[in-house]
Design an enzyme around this catalytic site. Structure first.
Site, PDB file in Angstrom:
ATOM      1  CB  CYS A  17     -10.958  -1.952  22.085  1.00  0.00           C
ATOM      2  SG  CYS A  17      -9.360  -2.800  21.926  1.00  0.00           S
ATOM      3  CD  GLN A  28      -2.775   1.472   2.275  1.00  0.00           C
ATOM      4  OE1 GLN A  28      -2.231   1.737   3.342  1.00  0.00           O
ATOM      5  NE2 GLN A  28      -4.087   1.432   2.139  1.00  0.00           N
ATOM      6  CE1 TYR A  74      -3.089   9.365   6.906  1.00  0.00           C
ATOM      7  CE2 TYR A  74      -4.494   7.491   6.392  1.00  0.00           C
ATOM      8  CZ  TYR A  74      -3.687   8.185   7.284  1.00  0.00           C
ATOM      9  OH  TYR A  74      -3.498   7.708   8.556  1.00  0.00           O
ATOM     10  NE  ARG A  81     -10.704  -2.668  14.198  1.00  0.00           N
ATOM     11  CZ  ARG A  81     -11.848  -2.031  14.419  1.00  0.00           C
ATOM     12  NH1 ARG A  81     -11.937  -1.180  15.417  1.00  0.00           N
ATOM     13  NH2 ARG A  81     -12.893  -2.233  13.638  1.00  0.00           N
ATOM     14  CB  CYS A 112      -4.363  -2.701  17.901  1.00  0.00           C
ATOM     15  SG  CYS A 112      -5.850  -2.238  17.008  1.00  0.00           S
TER      16      CYS A 112
HETATM   17  C1  LIG Z   1      -3.224  -0.488  13.920  1.00  0.00           C
HETATM   18  C2  LIG Z   1      -3.919  -0.130  12.640  1.00  0.00           C
HETATM   19  C3  LIG Z   1      -3.167   0.312  11.555  1.00  0.00           C
HETATM   20  C4  LIG Z   1      -3.797   0.625  10.340  1.00  0.00           C
HETATM   21  N1  LIG Z   1      -3.040   1.011   9.270  1.00  0.00           N
HETATM   22  C5  LIG Z   1      -3.637   1.239   8.078  1.00  0.00           C
HETATM   23  C6  LIG Z   1      -2.858   1.526   6.929  1.00  0.00           C
HETATM   24  O1  LIG Z   1      -1.619   1.554   6.955  1.00  0.00           O
HETATM   25  N2  LIG Z   1      -3.524   1.772   5.767  1.00  0.00           N
HETATM   26  C7  LIG Z   1      -4.892   1.714   5.686  1.00  0.00           C
HETATM   27  O2  LIG Z   1      -5.448   1.920   4.601  1.00  0.00           O
HETATM   28  N3  LIG Z   1      -5.638   1.417   6.740  1.00  0.00           N
HETATM   29  C8  LIG Z   1      -5.051   1.163   7.931  1.00  0.00           C
HETATM   30  N4  LIG Z   1      -5.816   0.790   8.998  1.00  0.00           N
HETATM   31  C9  LIG Z   1      -7.266   0.599   8.798  1.00  0.00           C
HETATM   32  C10 LIG Z   1      -7.550  -0.866   8.441  1.00  0.00           C
HETATM   33  O3  LIG Z   1      -6.943  -1.248   7.217  1.00  0.00           O
HETATM   34  C11 LIG Z   1      -9.060  -1.123   8.305  1.00  0.00           C
HETATM   35  O4  LIG Z   1      -9.557  -0.355   7.238  1.00  0.00           O
HETATM   36  C12 LIG Z   1      -9.805  -0.800   9.595  1.00  0.00           C
HETATM   37  O5  LIG Z   1      -9.080  -1.169  10.759  1.00  0.00           O
HETATM   38  C13 LIG Z   1     -11.158  -1.526   9.661  1.00  0.00           C
HETATM   39  O6  LIG Z   1     -10.995  -2.919   9.532  1.00  0.00           O
HETATM   40  P1  LIG Z   1     -11.076  -3.912  10.810  1.00  0.00           P
HETATM   41  O7  LIG Z   1     -12.432  -3.711  11.434  1.00  0.00           O
HETATM   42  O8  LIG Z   1     -10.902  -5.270  10.189  1.00  0.00           O
HETATM   43  O9  LIG Z   1      -9.992  -3.545  11.747  1.00  0.00           O
HETATM   44  C14 LIG Z   1      -5.207   0.489  10.223  1.00  0.00           C
HETATM   45  C15 LIG Z   1      -5.955   0.040  11.319  1.00  0.00           C
HETATM   46  C16 LIG Z   1      -5.330  -0.271  12.511  1.00  0.00           C
HETATM   47  C17 LIG Z   1      -6.165  -0.792  13.653  1.00  0.00           C
END
Ligand SMILES: Cc1cc2nc3c(=O)[nH]c(=O)nc-3n(C[C@H](O)[C@H](O)[C@H](O)COP(=O)(O)O)c2cc1C
Length: 370
Positions: free
Chosen positions: A346, A100, A170, A321, A349
């Site tokens: 939560c 990415q 972004y 997550r 992380c």
């Molecule tokens: C610790 C952390 C780091 C993340 N880093 C990125 C990232 O580098 N690029 C991005 O597009 N989204 C990032 N996200 C968002 C996740 O890709 C995702 O869109 C979001 O957490 C929702 O998905 P989930 O419910 O499976 O966590 C991050 C999320 C978390 C929790």
């Protein structure tokens, strides 16, 4: 019938299942964005855990600007060898990996004041209150080329594709947004103008990587606030992206800290869901375009994922997550243990010591030994 574990493709990339590790910044790279043993360990584990497609954390495309500490870098050719080692490692397990690429912008509070931060216009980011510099045309061209060059490096390093980060407020997202983009030149005003920056990045990247190299784009379904980018506009952007050859689109949102409290809210014609927050939006887009749609956000239960797969045209399911909590989740589900993941959503992380699950105690111990 579930197709979650059958082989499939994105563009020319063959995938062993429909599960994606959503881009997740680990905060574990060196100060200047280079790989560490911990990072290699994390990616190897995800690959062993049967994730079909791994998306790296966001990597910065220019040396002088990054929105967070400990991000991976892709801003010059010095990274190629170490990423070749990474992609080789992941490929051993028949997993695919894409990088990415991102320019952060004003959605940051990291080292503010120490560098110039670009923005489409001088409008503070709503959460961080950080103000950026409205970009000149020369600066726009510089960033467009930086994305394209970073993609060329990704291809050279053995990544199976790239993902352009155009979501989560972004820089590219800000160009798309009528709230953040107040420009009066050819990059502002009408939606056609606001999407020009993203289309330029795509076009220049395509020129360098060739027709067959997978380019994915991550978008925010809606900005979910009055005056922001609407879902109707995002749909139009997706139709344009599909027409010019983007290989898959990830439909996200920008509400992850507060998504739990927004579940059930009706916005721009669709409802934010408990399981798969934005899947109604992703499904609507999948009706408009014939490129694969990936949904991300709030997927923790394989029964619910199967239900979405069976009742919508969404083809891929990305998790962030949950895989911090349990990197072998997909393997476990595949082997028949279908218990939901231990993830409380939560979002604690993100820590100064690196990003990891603070709830799952077993995971903490495993990480310490990597
Ligand atoms: C610790 C952390 C780091 C993340 N880093 C990125 C990232 O580098 N690029 C991005 O597009 N989204 C990032 N996200 C968002 C996740 O890709 C995702 O869109 C979001 O957490 C929702 O998905 P989930 O419910 O499976 O966590 C991050 C999320 C978390 C929790």
């Amino acid at each position: 019938m579930s197709t979650l574990f059958t082989e499939t493709r994105i563009g020319n990339m063959a995938l062993k299942n429909r599960f994606v590790r959503s881009a997740t910044w680990e905060n574990m790279a060196t100060e200047d964005g280079h790989m560490t043993e911990k990072l290699y360990g994390i990616y190897e584990e995800l690959a062993k855990g049967e994730v079909g497609l791994i998306v790296t954390g966001y990597a910065n495309i220019v040396e002088e600007e990054k929105p967070n500490a400990g991000m991976m870098g892709m801003y010059n050719d010095s990274f190629v060898d170490e990423y070749q080692k990474l992609t080789d490692l992941v490929h051993v397990y028949d997993a695919k990996i894409i990088m990415q690429l991102a320019y952060g912008g004003t959605k940051t509070t990291h080292n503010i004041g120490e560098r110039v931060i670009y923005a489409p216009s001088e409008v503070c980011e709503r959460g961080t209150k950080t103000l950026g510099k409205a970009m000149t045309k020369a600066e726009i061209d510089y960033i467009v080329q930086a994305f394209a060059q970073a993609s060329r490096r990704a291809q050279k390093s053995g990544f199976d594709g790239v993902e352009i980060h155009a979501a989560h407020t972004y820089l590219i997202n800000q160009f798309l947004s009528p709230y953040y983009n107040r420009r009066e030149d050819e990059y502002g005003g009408s939606l056609d103008n606001r999407m020009r920056f993203l289309l330029d990045i795509y076009a220049e990247t395509r020129k360098l990587v060739g027709d067959d190299y997978p380019i994915l784009v991550k978008l925010t379904a809606s900005e979910f606030f009055e005056g922001g980018l609407t879902f109707d506009e995002t749909r139009t952007v997706c139709q344009k992206l599909a027409a010019i050859g983007v290989d898959a689109i990830i439909i996200s949102g920008n509400i992850h800290g507060k998504a739990n409290t927004m579940v059930g809210e009706f916005f721009d014609g669709y409802t934010i869901q408990e399981e798969g927050y934005f899947h109604e939006y992703g499904h609507a887009i999948s009706q408009d375009v014939n490129v694969p749609i990936i949904t991300v956000g709030g997927l923790t239960d394989i029964d619910a994922i199967e239900e979405i797969a069976n009742t919508t045209d969404i083809q891929f399911f990305a998790l962030s997550r949950p895989l911090l909590s349990e990197p072998h989740l997909i393997k476990r589900w595949k082997e028949g243990d279908r218990a939901p993941v231990e993830c409380e959503r939560c979002s604690k992380c993100r820590t100064k010591r690196g990003n990891f699950c603070v709830v799952n105690k077993d995971r903490k111990l495993q990480l310490a030994s990597l």
